[in-house]
Scaffold this active site. Structure first.
Site: not given
Length: 369
Positions: A135, A161, A163, A189, A214, A239, A263, A291
């Protein structure tokens, strides 16, 4: 099995670089470990949330109180303690899934150690290693982002991934695609940073062939996520909105989730995480393991979960060095883009005494002498 002693260790470990998301910037992993001593074995776990309730409603100081005053007394009163009994014993306490997960995981670790069984075996893992994704937080500039992505790909990570947030979305994704090509497994995400009014803007991400977007909208708004999925081609992954297997089933039925991020901490522990895996697999929906910048105490059991058959996408189970120059456990090291699934009893790892001593800020007895 009976609880004899429960100790909380507040730890703070510096991150190798600041990690920025749409809800804030972290410079250290500041949380606590739970050490449960039973008459059969000892168990360890890690509280996954942060000192402030920014990612979710739970936070470090609040979880300590809930564990001490409400959760541990109910579990310690059980005539026969098992991990499967933790959830029923604490069911009357509303919410606090991350605190419940911390207690259940420590009990599960102790129970499995007493039987000499690994968590991977207990959960039904089918792989001895899992592909690792990474990430990448929000950066100050696109060139800085590209440098980070290039470094992680050079280290062997098999999925990137990014952000994102309003103002940092289409152009960074475009830059990564142009630099590293269409073959790179890439996802984004949003951490709930957008609204349904942004649907046309988010549809601009469709051209980049992303694995998923996400949690783009408000947490728990399954209706809005379903409406968004009707308007964009990129698969919506939920998520923060998934708290239990029932939520996963509802989201899938509504068309709000084509992918589910599991998660364990967020859903109350590894037993409920396995149920979410099973529900999703039964509907043909891929899952992956997210994570929360865990230390080795939290990373190890995540790897066991990610070895289940329905985990079809690389998770955020990165190497220890992604976040820490030094961890409180033996480090998890990337080999050819994969991390090994621990095979030792319980979660398969425990703190290193010297590192634990240096990173511990406070200790507190929650139960027993």
């Amino acid at each position: 099995m009976k609880i004899e002693h429960v100790e909380l260790l507040h730890v703070a470990i510096p991150l190798v670089t600041p990690f920025r998301t749409s809800f804030g910037t972290m410079t250290s992993k500041d949380t606590f470990l739970l050490h449960v001593v039973t008459d059969a074995a000892e168990g360890w776990s890690e509280f996954a949330a942060d000192p402030e309730p920014l990612y979710c409603s739970e936070f470090v100081a609040g979880a300590q109180i809930v564990l001490r005053d409400f959760l541990i007394p109910r579990v310690a009163a059980l005539p026969r303690l098992t991990a499967a009994g933790v959830a029923p014993a604490t069911a009357k306490i509303k919410g606090h899934q991350l605190a419940k997960a911390t207690l259940e995981t420590a009990v599960l670790d102790a129970e499995l150690r007493a039987h000499g069984m690994s968590l991977a075996t207990y959960l039904g893992a089918v792989h001895d290693r899992v592909p690792a994704g990474v990430s990448v937080g929000i950066k100050e500039s696109v060139p800085a982002l590209l440098d980070d992505v290039e470094r992680y790909l050079g280290e062997g990570y098999r999925r990137i991934k990014l952000k994102i947030e309003p103002g940092w979305d289409v152009e960074p994704v475009r830059a990564v695609r142009e630099r590293f090509g269409d073959a790179l497994p890439l996802q984004v995400d949003a951490n709930t940073a957008y609204s349904l009014a942004d649907a046309e803007h988010l549809r601009r991400l469709d051209e980049f062939g992303l694995l998923l977007i996400e949690e783009p909208l408000d947490e728990d708004d399954l209706y809005a996520h379903a409406r968004l999925q009707e308007r964009i081609a990129t698969p919506v992954c939920l998520d923060e909105s998934i708290h239990c297997a029932r939520d996963a089933a509802a989201a899938i039925a509504m068309g709000a989730a084509r992918v589910v991020n599991v998660k364990p901490a967020r859903v109350g522990g590894y037993l409920e995480a396995r149920r979410i895996h099973d529900v999703s697999a039964a509907h043909g929906v891929p899952v992956w393991c997210g994570g929360m910048l865990e230390t080795g105490i939290g990373r190890s059991p995540n790897l066991a979960l990610a070895a289940l058959p329905g985990f079809a996408l690389p998770g955020d189970t990165s190497a220890s060095s992604r976040y820490f120059a030094e961890d409180i456990t033996e480090p998890f090291v990337l080999h050819d883009g994969y991390l090994p699934v621990p095979t030792g009893p319980g979660i398969g790892i425990e703190p290193l005494a010297d590192a634990l001593r240096r990173f511990t800020r406070a200790r507190q007895t929650l139960w027993g002498e």
